[in-house]
Scaffold this motif. Structure first.
Motif, short mmCIF file in Angstrom:
data_model
loop_
_atom_site.label_atom_id
_atom_site.label_comp_id
_atom_site.label_asym_id
_atom_site.label_seq_id
_atom_site.Cartn_x
_atom_site.Cartn_y
_atom_site.Cartn_z
N LYS A 150 0.85 -1.20 0.00
CA LYS A 150 0.00 0.00 0.00
C LYS A 150 0.88 1.25 0.00
O LYS A 150 1.81 1.36 0.80
N SER A 177 -5.11 5.30 1.11
CA SER A 177 -4.35 4.52 0.13
C SER A 177 -4.44 5.16 -1.25
O SER A 177 -5.53 5.29 -1.79
N ASP A 180 -3.18 0.19 -3.60
CA ASP A 180 -3.36 -0.99 -2.76
C ASP A 180 -3.35 -2.20 -3.69
O ASP A 180 -4.35 -2.47 -4.36
#
Length: 186
Positions: A150, A177, A180
């Motif tokens: 991430k 994020s 990811d």
């Protein structure tokens, strides 16, 4: 008469100015361009065998390959976040340029991988290494092994030494994020 002419002229000018206004003025325009990462390239090179180079391209969350990791080996891993431009991708320096606004977190599953942030990794101003360049020691993997990666944007705080200084998977508080992805690691 002159007074009436001036008032008429003032009214016409007011009408003209107001008619030029557009309803779009009520909504502020975002003039900052946001480059979205469209591709992540993960390259691993075996430290004991420089000919053993593995590359995985992840586009839209889908990896084009999986990693064949050998127990006992150590790999140098390099992440390249790329921006789509027209019909091709190009590397983005934005992550390095905005290093204090980003941090990379790793999470292996069904794989015992010890990860250290490399000596030549990018160092944030808080002394924490970003995570673009790492070393992965493969203790063991299973057929279902995976590595989740991430890229966190604007974390409140970061800890490269999570869970320990000898296994720097990384941890953040806050942020969101930007990327990811999960890559198979057998």
């Amino acid at each position: 008469m002159k007074k009436l002419f001036n008032i008429t002229l003032l009214l016409l000018a007011t009408v003209f100015i107001l008619s030029c206004r557009n309803g779009d003025d009520d909504i502020p325009e975002d003039i900052h361009e946001h480059d979205e990462i469209g591709k992540v390239v993960l390259t691993l090179t075996n430290k004991a065998d420089a000919a053993d180079i593995q590359t995985v391209n992840v586009i839209g969350g889908v990896a084009d390959a999986h990693l064949h990791l050998h127990q006992g080996d150590t790999y140098i891993a390099v992440l390249d976040f790329q921006i789509k431009h027209d019909d091709h991708y190009h590397s983005s320096d934005e992550i390095e340029e905005e290093k204090d606004h980003h941090f990379i977190v790793f999470n292996p599953a069904d794989a015992d991988i010890t990860l250290i942030r490399a000596a030549n990794d990018i160092v944030r101003t808080d002394g924490q290494k970003l995570g673009l360049r790492t070393e992965w020691k493969i203790n063991s993997t299973q057929a279902t092994g995976k590595m989740n990666i991430k890229l966190i944007h604007a974390p409140t705080s970061v800890n490269q030494n999570y869970p320990s200084a000898s296994n720097q998977l990384g941890q953040t508080v806050g942020g969101e994020s930007d990327v990811d992805i999960t890559v198979d690691t057998h």
